[in-house]
Design a protein around this motif. Structure first.
Motif, mmCIF file in Angstrom:
data_model
loop_
_atom_site.group_PDB
_atom_site.id
_atom_site.type_symbol
_atom_site.label_atom_id
_atom_site.label_comp_id
_atom_site.label_asym_id
_atom_site.label_seq_id
_atom_site.Cartn_x
_atom_site.Cartn_y
_atom_site.Cartn_z
ATOM 1 N N MET B 1 0.628 -1.147 -0.103
ATOM 2 C CA MET B 1 0.252 0.052 0.396
ATOM 3 C C MET B 1 1.228 1.467 -0.894
ATOM 4 O O MET B 1 0.613 2.369 -0.731
ATOM 5 C CB MET B 1 -1.010 -0.272 1.393
ATOM 6 C CG MET B 1 -1.740 -1.566 1.317
ATOM 7 S SD MET B 1 -2.838 -1.229 0.026
ATOM 8 C CE MET B 1 -3.703 0.123 0.385
ATOM 9 N N GLN B 4 1.813 2.409 -3.428
ATOM 10 C CA GLN B 4 0.436 3.136 -4.045
ATOM 11 C C GLN B 4 0.100 4.869 -3.114
ATOM 12 O O GLN B 4 0.340 5.478 -4.440
ATOM 13 C CB GLN B 4 -0.872 2.899 -3.888
ATOM 14 C CG GLN B 4 -1.347 1.117 -3.829
ATOM 15 C CD GLN B 4 -2.766 0.439 -3.611
ATOM 16 O OE1 GLN B 4 -3.077 1.523 -2.975
ATOM 17 N NE2 GLN B 4 -3.189 -0.342 -4.196
ATOM 18 N N PRO B 7 5.071 8.235 -5.314
ATOM 19 C CA PRO B 7 5.597 8.066 -6.369
ATOM 20 C C PRO B 7 7.286 7.436 -6.007
ATOM 21 O O PRO B 7 7.315 6.834 -7.159
ATOM 22 C CB PRO B 7 5.709 9.086 -6.723
ATOM 23 C CG PRO B 7 4.085 10.100 -5.735
ATOM 24 C CD PRO B 7 4.494 9.576 -4.171
ATOM 25 N N ASP B 8 7.959 7.960 -5.208
ATOM 26 C CA ASP B 8 9.028 7.755 -5.442
ATOM 27 C C ASP B 8 8.814 5.715 -5.291
ATOM 28 O O ASP B 8 9.622 5.295 -5.806
ATOM 29 C CB ASP B 8 9.923 8.280 -4.560
ATOM 30 C CG ASP B 8 10.097 9.983 -5.384
ATOM 31 O OD1 ASP B 8 10.129 9.751 -5.970
ATOM 32 O OD2 ASP B 8 10.288 10.674 -4.102
ATOM 33 N N ARG B 10 6.963 3.860 -6.383
ATOM 34 C CA ARG B 10 6.111 3.133 -7.273
ATOM 35 C C ARG B 10 7.799 3.107 -8.223
ATOM 36 O O ARG B 10 7.236 2.239 -9.016
ATOM 37 C CB ARG B 10 4.815 4.280 -7.978
ATOM 38 C CG ARG B 10 3.997 3.335 -6.776
ATOM 39 C CD ARG B 10 3.223 4.595 -6.663
ATOM 40 N NE ARG B 10 3.064 4.835 -7.986
ATOM 41 C CZ ARG B 10 1.453 6.260 -8.625
ATOM 42 N NH1 ARG B 10 1.121 6.685 -7.483
ATOM 43 N NH2 ARG B 10 1.687 5.692 -9.869
ATOM 44 N N VAL B 11 8.102 4.472 -8.344
ATOM 45 C CA VAL B 11 9.177 4.350 -9.772
ATOM 46 C C VAL B 11 10.419 3.311 -9.027
ATOM 47 O O VAL B 11 11.021 2.829 -10.163
ATOM 48 C CB VAL B 11 9.897 5.917 -9.796
ATOM 49 C CG1 VAL B 11 11.789 5.827 -10.505
ATOM 50 C CG2 VAL B 11 8.486 7.157 -10.509
ATOM 51 N N ASP B 12 11.397 3.879 -7.640
ATOM 52 C CA ASP B 12 12.295 2.463 -7.861
ATOM 53 C C ASP B 12 11.521 1.260 -8.240
ATOM 54 O O ASP B 12 12.779 0.669 -8.505
ATOM 55 C CB ASP B 12 12.014 2.674 -6.237
ATOM 56 C CG ASP B 12 13.125 4.458 -5.575
ATOM 57 O OD1 ASP B 12 14.086 4.556 -6.767
ATOM 58 O OD2 ASP B 12 12.993 4.536 -4.865
ATOM 59 N N ARG B 13 10.320 0.997 -7.188
ATOM 60 C CA ARG B 13 9.967 -0.748 -7.280
ATOM 61 C C ARG B 13 10.123 -0.753 -9.289
ATOM 62 O O ARG B 13 10.232 -2.025 -9.426
ATOM 63 C CB ARG B 13 8.814 -0.629 -7.012
ATOM 64 C CG ARG B 13 7.975 -1.821 -7.108
ATOM 65 C CD ARG B 13 6.729 -2.256 -6.978
ATOM 66 N NE ARG B 13 5.993 -3.677 -7.385
ATOM 67 C CZ ARG B 13 4.853 -3.971 -6.831
ATOM 68 N NH1 ARG B 13 3.796 -2.678 -6.338
ATOM 69 N NH2 ARG B 13 4.177 -4.660 -7.363
ATOM 70 N N ILE B 14 9.845 0.202 -9.821
ATOM 71 C CA ILE B 14 9.748 0.032 -11.467
ATOM 72 C C ILE B 14 11.685 -0.285 -11.761
ATOM 73 O O ILE B 14 12.191 -1.385 -12.465
ATOM 74 C CB ILE B 14 9.353 0.275 -12.381
ATOM 75 C CG1 ILE B 14 7.535 0.261 -11.900
ATOM 76 C CG2 ILE B 14 9.236 0.725 -14.174
ATOM 77 C CD1 ILE B 14 7.142 1.841 -12.839
ATOM 78 N N LEU B 15 12.202 0.135 -11.292
ATOM 79 C CA LEU B 15 13.513 0.577 -12.104
ATOM 80 C C LEU B 15 14.475 -0.265 -10.776
ATOM 81 O O LEU B 15 14.860 -1.485 -11.717
ATOM 82 C CB LEU B 15 14.174 1.725 -10.826
ATOM 83 C CG LEU B 15 13.372 3.283 -12.464
ATOM 84 C CD1 LEU B 15 14.771 4.221 -11.278
ATOM 85 C CD2 LEU B 15 13.457 2.985 -13.630
ATOM 86 N N ALA B 17 12.719 -3.862 -10.605
ATOM 87 C CA ALA B 17 12.148 -4.480 -11.343
ATOM 88 C C ALA B 17 13.199 -4.512 -12.925
ATOM 89 O O ALA B 17 13.185 -5.881 -13.583
ATOM 90 C CB ALA B 17 11.247 -4.425 -12.075
ATOM 91 N N LEU B 18 13.344 -3.499 -13.320
ATOM 92 C CA LEU B 18 14.138 -3.354 -14.410
ATOM 93 C C LEU B 18 16.028 -3.881 -14.155
ATOM 94 O O LEU B 18 16.474 -4.768 -15.196
ATOM 95 C CB LEU B 18 14.108 -2.573 -15.227
ATOM 96 C CG LEU B 18 12.787 -1.725 -15.527
ATOM 97 C CD1 LEU B 18 12.979 0.206 -16.142
ATOM 98 C CD2 LEU B 18 12.264 -2.635 -16.960
ATOM 99 N N ARG B 19 16.212 -3.599 -13.118
ATOM 100 C CA ARG B 19 17.702 -3.642 -12.795
ATOM 101 C C ARG B 19 17.482 -5.828 -12.875
ATOM 102 O O ARG B 19 18.861 -5.482 -12.921
ATOM 103 C CB ARG B 19 17.710 -3.295 -11.468
ATOM 104 C CG ARG B 19 19.572 -3.242 -10.999
ATOM 105 C CD ARG B 19 19.620 -2.105 -9.814
ATOM 106 N NE ARG B 19 19.127 -0.677 -10.180
ATOM 107 C CZ ARG B 19 18.561 0.133 -9.305
ATOM 108 N NH1 ARG B 19 17.584 -0.416 -8.478
ATOM 109 N NH2 ARG B 19 17.800 1.298 -9.482
#
Lengths: 193, 283
Positions: B1, B4, B7-8, B10-15, B17-19
């Motif tokens: 949660m 949600q 925002p940081d 959320r961005v870190d989660r994506i980065l 995942a990419l990493r």
């Protein structure tokens, strides 16, 4: 492919392959099998940061090594082979990204980030937020989004990113800062909306 | 949660995942396979080109090392080519020699005529027609019969002098002497231009005005079309009646000579139409 993990390569490649396996330190960087062995993971992550699709990223990596094969004679003249390879892969991935709709790639990627144990409604909400975040990243100015995506790759230093993007290190740092700030603002607006 | 709300995060989660994305299993093997396939394709193409070298490549290599590179079959082929070329050259030269004596003298005379067109004009008009002279120069040599022209050439008053003068004088080069070219074109024989091809309308007219096809002709004039069609049909009916009459003519003659029962009604009717012959009355 051989069951022992060795690759079936032409005979004149076998020597290079042995060198790559046996003594990695002494392997010349211009040997293509050694390059495949050394850089395929990095190049895959570079392509995946743009495409966010495993199959497309693998195709891009293969295309990148085909380019290397076509310019095999010029390899000794390349100064920084690692950055050169990343740049080839980066450009190929951007080219491929132009031909694909973003939602074709982002939604499966967002779904793959959701844990299987998450309840369905929570998983749906998370997937939407991830997709929205990816969309905001794509909406950033190109230099900022490129700097942000390249910074996600641990193997690449700021210096290498600046070489890939043809910018100075300070410019790359500024791009990263602006990207994070802009992204935060936009996502906050989207959350409060 | 938290992701949600922040925002940081959320961005870190994506980065992240990419990493942490791991390449698929067997990626290197597939890359090596594709590279090997590409390399094998290139090697195959090179081997194929080496296995069947082209003829011109072998000729080129043979020019560098003549005695080593020719196979016997290629040697025979080259010999045959050389013989063919020499034979054709000999044929062409022989043909020119057979036709050239007249042409040479005549060219010489023509050159002389064109070069000294003012001084020798009387001679030219006396012995040569302008047509033949300039045919020899090159403006249409269709009427260039060797024997006939040779005999006419012998009738010249001073052939040897003209020929010598022509040989000594340079032949007019159209690219260098525009005056001679203009004179030659002025005196060139005039020929009627070929008939131009018929236009589509003319072809239709020719096809329509062929005899015996008035209907096609009528199609050209919409006002007269019904009349002409009626005339054509009437003419056709008359032809049919005439034909039937000609067929029935022998039967009519036979009936007249030997009346049958089929011809009786006609006779009766004729008798009925005619007044009865006068009878002698006893009264």
């Amino acid at each position: 492919m051989a069951s022992s993990g060795r690759l079936e390569l032409p005979s004149h490649w076998e020597r290079h392959w042995d060198v790559a396996f046996v003594s990695e330190e002494t392997a010349s960087e211009t040997d293509i099998p050694a390059l495949v062995q050394t850089y395929s993971s990095l190049l895959f992550r570079v392509a995946h940061s743009i495409l966010r699709n495993r199959a497309e990223s693998e195709d891009v990596v293969q295309d990148a090594f085909l380019r290397v094969l076509e310019h095999e004679k010029e390899l000794p003249t390349v100064r920084d082979l690692r950055v050169w390879l990343v740049r080839i892969t980066w450009n190929l991935a951007i080219d491929r990204r132009r031909r694909i709709r973003p939602d074709q790639l982002d939604e499966p990627f967002a779904a793959s980030l959701i844990a299987h144990s998450t309840p369905a409604d929570q998983a749906l909400s998370d997937a939407r937020q991830i997709t929205a975040t990816l969309r905001e990243i794509e909406r950033l100015p190109k230099p900022e989004s490129h700097a942000l995506l390249l910074s996600a790759i641990d193997e690449l230093s700021i210096t290498e990113i600046s070489t890939i993007l043809h910018r100075s290190e300070s410019a790359v740092r500024a791009l990263l800062f602006r990207a994070r700030t802009r992204l935060r603002e936009r996502l906050e607006k989207g959350t409060t909306r | 949660m938290n992701a949600q709300l922040n925002p940081d995060a959320r961005v870190d989660r994506i980065l992240t995942a990419l990493r942490t994305t791991e390449p698929p299993a067997g990626l290197e093997a597939r890359i090596a396979q594709r590279l090997a396939a590409r390399l094998a394709g290139v090697t195959h193409a090179r081997t194929h080109s080496n296995a069947a070298p082209s003829f011109f490549a072998s000729v080129q290599s043979a020019m560098k090392a003549p005695r080593l590179s020719f196979a016997p079959a290629q040697l025979y082929t080259i010999t045959a080519l050389v013989l063919l070329i020499s034979l054709s050259t000999f044929t062409i030269v022989h043909h020119r020699l057979a036709t050239n004596p007249t042409r040479t003298d005549f060219n010489a005379n023509a050159s002389a005529v064109t070069h000294n067109h003012v001084t020798n004009s009387s001679l030219v008009t006396q012995d040569h027609t302008p047509d033949n002279s300039f045919e020899a120069v090159g403006f249409g040599g269709a009427g260039f019969e060797g024997a006939g022209l040779q005999s006419r050439h012998k009738s010249l008053t001073k052939p040897s002098a003209l020929a010598a003068e022509a040989i000594s004088s340079p032949r007019p080069n159209p690219t260098q002497d525009p005056d001679q070219l203009a004179l030659a074109e002025t005196l060139a024989p005039s020929r009627a231009a070929p008939l131009p091809p018929l236009t589509a309308q003319e072809k239709t007219l020719v096809a329509a005005t062929r005899p015996g096809q008035p209907i096609q002709l009528a199609e050209l004039d919409s006002a007269r079309a019904p009349i002409l069609r009626a005339e054509a049909e009437g003419r056709q009916n008359a032809n049919i009646q005439r034909y039937v009459k000609s067929l029935l003519a022998p039967f009519a003659v036979a009936d007249a000579l030997q009346p049958t029962k089929y011809s009786e009604p006609r006779e009766i009717s004729t008798n009925a139409s005619t007044p009865p012959p006068p009878t002698s009355s006893t009264n």
